[in-house]
Scaffold this motif. Structure first.
Motif, mmCIF file in Angstrom:
data_model
loop_
_atom_site.group_PDB
_atom_site.id
_atom_site.type_symbol
_atom_site.label_atom_id
_atom_site.label_comp_id
_atom_site.label_asym_id
_atom_site.label_seq_id
_atom_site.Cartn_x
_atom_site.Cartn_y
_atom_site.Cartn_z
ATOM 1 N N VAL A 42 -2.078 11.964 3.208
ATOM 2 C CA VAL A 42 -1.313 10.711 3.314
ATOM 3 C C VAL A 42 -2.019 9.745 4.254
ATOM 4 O O VAL A 42 -2.199 8.555 3.940
ATOM 5 C CB VAL A 42 0.121 10.990 3.802
ATOM 6 C CG1 VAL A 42 0.838 9.680 4.123
ATOM 7 C CG2 VAL A 42 0.902 11.756 2.744
ATOM 8 N N ALA A 43 -2.452 10.238 5.427
ATOM 9 C CA ALA A 43 -3.134 9.376 6.392
ATOM 10 C C ALA A 43 -4.439 8.838 5.821
ATOM 11 O O ALA A 43 -4.778 7.657 6.001
ATOM 12 C CB ALA A 43 -3.402 10.149 7.686
ATOM 13 N N CYS A 44 -5.175 9.690 5.108
ATOM 14 C CA CYS A 44 -6.462 9.285 4.524
ATOM 15 C C CYS A 44 -6.293 8.114 3.561
ATOM 16 O O CYS A 44 -7.001 7.104 3.653
ATOM 17 C CB CYS A 44 -7.088 10.490 3.817
ATOM 18 S SG CYS A 44 -8.582 10.110 2.873
ATOM 19 N N PHE A 45 -5.322 8.238 2.643
ATOM 20 C CA PHE A 45 -5.206 7.204 1.610
ATOM 21 C C PHE A 45 -4.359 6.017 2.064
ATOM 22 O O PHE A 45 -4.402 4.959 1.429
ATOM 23 C CB PHE A 45 -4.682 7.824 0.320
ATOM 24 C CG PHE A 45 -5.709 8.717 -0.327
ATOM 25 C CD1 PHE A 45 -6.798 8.159 -0.961
ATOM 26 C CD2 PHE A 45 -5.629 10.094 -0.248
ATOM 27 C CE1 PHE A 45 -7.780 8.954 -1.529
ATOM 28 C CE2 PHE A 45 -6.591 10.903 -0.814
ATOM 29 C CZ PHE A 45 -7.679 10.332 -1.453
ATOM 30 N N GLN A 46 -3.625 6.166 3.166
ATOM 31 C CA GLN A 46 -3.037 4.981 3.776
ATOM 32 C C GLN A 46 -4.135 4.104 4.363
ATOM 33 O O GLN A 46 -4.067 2.870 4.283
ATOM 34 C CB GLN A 46 -2.039 5.392 4.863
ATOM 35 C CG GLN A 46 -0.689 5.831 4.326
ATOM 36 C CD GLN A 46 0.280 6.200 5.423
ATOM 37 O OE1 GLN A 46 -0.115 6.467 6.565
ATOM 38 N NE2 GLN A 46 1.554 6.223 5.107
ATOM 39 N N ASP A 108 1.943 6.869 -4.315
ATOM 40 C CA ASP A 108 1.245 8.135 -4.046
ATOM 41 C C ASP A 108 1.648 8.728 -2.700
ATOM 42 O O ASP A 108 1.929 9.926 -2.598
ATOM 43 C CB ASP A 108 -0.267 7.911 -4.096
ATOM 44 C CG ASP A 108 -0.738 7.491 -5.475
ATOM 45 O OD1 ASP A 108 -0.207 8.031 -6.456
ATOM 46 O OD2 ASP A 108 -1.613 6.620 -5.572
ATOM 47 N N GLY A 109 1.686 7.898 -1.665
ATOM 48 C CA GLY A 109 2.054 8.407 -0.345
ATOM 49 C C GLY A 109 3.475 8.949 -0.317
ATOM 50 O O GLY A 109 3.723 10.043 0.203
ATOM 51 N N ASP A 110 4.416 8.195 -0.888
ATOM 52 C CA ASP A 110 5.811 8.652 -0.913
ATOM 53 C C ASP A 110 5.965 9.912 -1.750
ATOM 54 O O ASP A 110 6.794 10.778 -1.440
ATOM 55 C CB ASP A 110 6.710 7.548 -1.470
ATOM 56 C CG ASP A 110 6.849 6.382 -0.498
ATOM 57 O OD1 ASP A 110 6.398 6.538 0.656
ATOM 58 O OD2 ASP A 110 7.384 5.332 -0.893
ATOM 59 N N ARG A 111 5.184 10.019 -2.804
ATOM 60 C CA ARG A 111 5.263 11.203 -3.660
ATOM 61 C C ARG A 111 4.862 12.461 -2.905
ATOM 62 O O ARG A 111 5.529 13.496 -2.976
ATOM 63 C CB ARG A 111 4.355 11.009 -4.871
ATOM 64 C CG ARG A 111 4.380 12.169 -5.860
ATOM 65 C CD ARG A 111 3.384 11.932 -6.967
ATOM 66 N NE ARG A 111 3.379 13.005 -7.946
ATOM 67 C CZ ARG A 111 2.471 13.149 -8.893
ATOM 68 N NH1 ARG A 111 1.495 12.268 -8.994
ATOM 69 N NH2 ARG A 111 2.528 14.155 -9.745
ATOM 70 N N VAL A 112 3.764 12.377 -2.139
ATOM 71 C CA VAL A 112 3.315 13.532 -1.362
ATOM 72 C C VAL A 112 4.316 13.863 -0.264
ATOM 73 O O VAL A 112 4.634 15.040 -0.023
ATOM 74 C CB VAL A 112 1.921 13.260 -0.755
ATOM 75 C CG1 VAL A 112 1.509 14.393 0.197
ATOM 76 C CG2 VAL A 112 0.883 13.115 -1.861
ATOM 77 N N ARG A 113 4.850 12.842 0.401
ATOM 78 C CA ARG A 113 5.830 13.062 1.465
ATOM 79 C C ARG A 113 7.081 13.745 0.927
ATOM 80 O O ARG A 113 7.619 14.672 1.554
ATOM 81 C CB ARG A 113 6.202 11.731 2.113
ATOM 82 C CG ARG A 113 5.146 11.144 3.024
ATOM 83 C CD ARG A 113 4.928 11.984 4.240
ATOM 84 N NE ARG A 113 4.095 11.309 5.223
ATOM 85 C CZ ARG A 113 3.435 11.930 6.163
ATOM 86 N NH1 ARG A 113 3.475 13.267 6.237
ATOM 87 N NH2 ARG A 113 2.695 11.268 7.030
ATOM 88 N N THR A 114 7.560 13.293 -0.219
ATOM 89 C CA THR A 114 8.759 13.887 -0.809
ATOM 90 C C THR A 114 8.523 15.339 -1.179
ATOM 91 O O THR A 114 9.350 16.215 -0.893
ATOM 92 C CB THR A 114 9.186 13.092 -2.061
ATOM 93 O OG1 THR A 114 9.455 11.736 -1.690
ATOM 94 C CG2 THR A 114 10.431 13.694 -2.688
#
Length: 388
Positions: A42-46, A108-114
Motif C-alpha cells: 500500500v505504501a509503495c503504490f501510494q 487498489d489501496g482500499d482493496r488491499v486494506r479491506t
C-alpha cells in the motif's frame, strides 16, 4: 531419521530442517510477514500515485505556460494546429494520469486494506489469531517427537561415552599383553576391566537401539500430524498469494497506459494532425491571406453618383462621397478555401471546395457579394475564397 546434533558438532542442513524442533516457526511467521507485506505494498503504490499526480500537474502546468505563446507564434495553418495539438494532448494525458492516481489510492489501496482487515485478526496482546493457531498446532504435534528426540540423544551420548571407555580398555589390554614388565595379575585385572566395559557397551547399545526403534515407529505419525498443520498454513498462504496476484494485476492494468484506449486516441489524433501538415495548403493560405492572391480593386473609371444612405453594419457602411465598389456583369467563378457559416440573413454559407460566382468586389470591410447556384445571393469574407 532426524536426531539432535552433538553438543560440539557443526551446524548443518539437518539442523535447519522443518522436522527439527522449533523450525516450524518460519512457517508460522509467514502470517506476520504477509501482514507487513500488505502495508508495504500500500505504501509503495501510494508513493507511485503521488508520482502520477505530480506528473499530471507538471503536464498541465507545461501546457498552460505554452498555450498563449503558441497561439501568438508566427506559425500558421496546419503547422500551428500541429503545435497546438501537442498542448491539448498534454491536457488529456494529465487527466488520464490524475485518474491513474485516483485508481491506485481509492481502488487498489482500499482493496488491499479491506482484504488485510478481513484476513488478519489481531490479538489483544499482540500477534495474530491465525499465526497463534498454527503455532499451537505445530507445538502440539511436535511435543511427543521432541521428547523422543531428547531421550534418543541422551541414549546416543551414553552409548558413545561407553564406547570410548571400551576402546580405552582395549588399548590398555593390548599394551599390557605386549609388555613383559606388566605383572600377570595386573594383566588379568586389565582384561576384566575390558570385559566389563564391553558388557556395559553392549547393554547401553541395546538401550540406544530400543529408543531409536521407538522414535522410528513414531516418525510416520509425527510426520502426518505436522504435514496436516503445514497443509492448512499452505492453504492460507495460497489464498494470500492468489489475492496479491490479482491486486498486482489490477495495479498493472491502471499503470499500463500502452493498452489504454484514451491514450491511443490521444496519440492517434496527434499523429493524424502531424501527418495533416501540408506545405501546399499553408502556402496557399498565406498567398491568399497576405500575398498576391489577395483580392484588390484595380484602378478603373469611377462615375460620380449622388450620396445615398445605406444599411449600417459590417456589410453596408454609410459613406460620404463616392461608393467604390465594382459590379461585375456575369460574375467571377471562385472556390471556397474554408467552411463558412453565415451569421446573418444576408450572408452566404458554404463548404470548403464549393464553387460559386463573385458578383461584387471586396469592400473596405473585407466583404464580397456572391451568388450560389439557385440564385441565392449574399455577402461573404473575401479571404475565404480563391479565383478559379
Amino acid at each position: 531419521m532426524s536426531t539432535l546434533p552433538s553438543e560440539n558438532g557443526p551446524e548443518d542442513a539437518t539442523q535447519r530442517s522443518f522436522w527439527m524442533p522449533g523450525n516450524y516457526q518460519r512457517t508460522v511467521k509467514r502470517t506476520e510477514d504477509s501482514f507487513q507485506a500488505c502495508n508495504d505494498i500500500v505504501a509503495c503504490f501510494q508513493e507511485r500515485a503521488r508520482v502520477e499526480r505530480q506528473y499530471a500537474q507538471q503536464l498541465s502546468d507545461w501546457s498552460n505556460k505554452w498555450k498563449p505563446l503558441v497561439d501568438s507564434s508566427p506559425l500558421y495553418g496546419s503547422l500551428l494546429k500541429a503545435w497546438q495539438c501537442f498542448l491539448t494532448s498534454a491536457d488529456r494525458l494529465a487527466s488520464l494520469h490524475a485518474s491513474v492516481c485516483r485508481s491506485l489510492v481509492s481502488e487498489d489501496g482500499d482493496r488491499v486494506r479491506t482484504w488485510q482487515k478481513d484476513s488478519f485478526h489481531k490479538k489483544l496482546f499482540g500477534g495474530f489469531k491465525e499465526s497463534q493457531d498454527f503455532d499451537t498446532g505445530f507445538a502440539r504435534a511436535q511435543k511427543p517427537w521432541a521428547k523422543r528426540l531428547k531421550k534418543l540423544d541422551k541414549a546416543r551420548r551414553a552409548y558413545h561415552k561407553v564406547s570410548r571407555k571400551e576402546l580405552s580398555a582395549r588399548e590398555r589390554e593390548a599394551h599390557a599383553q605386549g609388555n613383559p614388565d606388566v605383572a600377570i595379575e595386573k594383566q588379568r585385572k586389565i582384561q576384566e576391566e575390558r570385559e566389563l566395559a564391553q558388557q556395559e557397551s553392549e547393554k547401553v547399545r541395546s538401550r540406544y537401539e530400543k529408543v531409536l526403534e521407538e522414535a522410528t515407529r513414531y516418525a510416520p505419525r509425527y510426520m502426518e500430524e505436522m504435514e496436516s498443520i503445514f497443509d492448512q498454513s499452505q492453504e492460507e498462504e495460497r489464498k494470500r498469494i492468489s489475492f496479491l496476484k490479482q491486486a498486482f494485476l489490477s495495479i498493472h492494468k491502471h499503470l499500463d497506459v500502452t493498452n489504454n484506449d484514451s491514450v491511443k486516441a490521444v496519440y492517434n489524433e496527434l499523429h493524424n494532425t502531424l501527418m495533416a501538415i501540408s506545405e501546399q495548403d499553408d502556402l496557399r493560405w498565406w498567398k491568399n491571406t497576405h500575398g498576391p492572391g489577395m483580392p484588390t480593386d484595380w484602378p478603373q473609371f469611377q462615375e460620380w453618383t449622388p450620396e445615398k444612405k445605406s444599411k449600417k453594419g459590417k456589410k453596408a457602411v454609410e459613406k460620404k462621397g463616392t461608393i467604390e465598389r465594382s459590379v461585375m456583369i456575369g460574375g467571377v467563378k471562385v472556390r471556397a478555401l474554408y467552411d463558412y457559416v453565415g451569421q446573418e440573413t444576408d450572408e452566404l454559407s458554404f463548404k470548403a471546395g464549393e464553387e460559386f460566382l463573385k458578383t461584387e468586389d471586396e469592400d473596405d470591410q473585407g466583404w464580397c457579394r456572391g451568388m450560389k447556384e439557385g440564385g441565392r445571393e449574399g455577402l461573404y469574407p473575401a479571404n475565404y475564397v480563391e479565383v478559379v
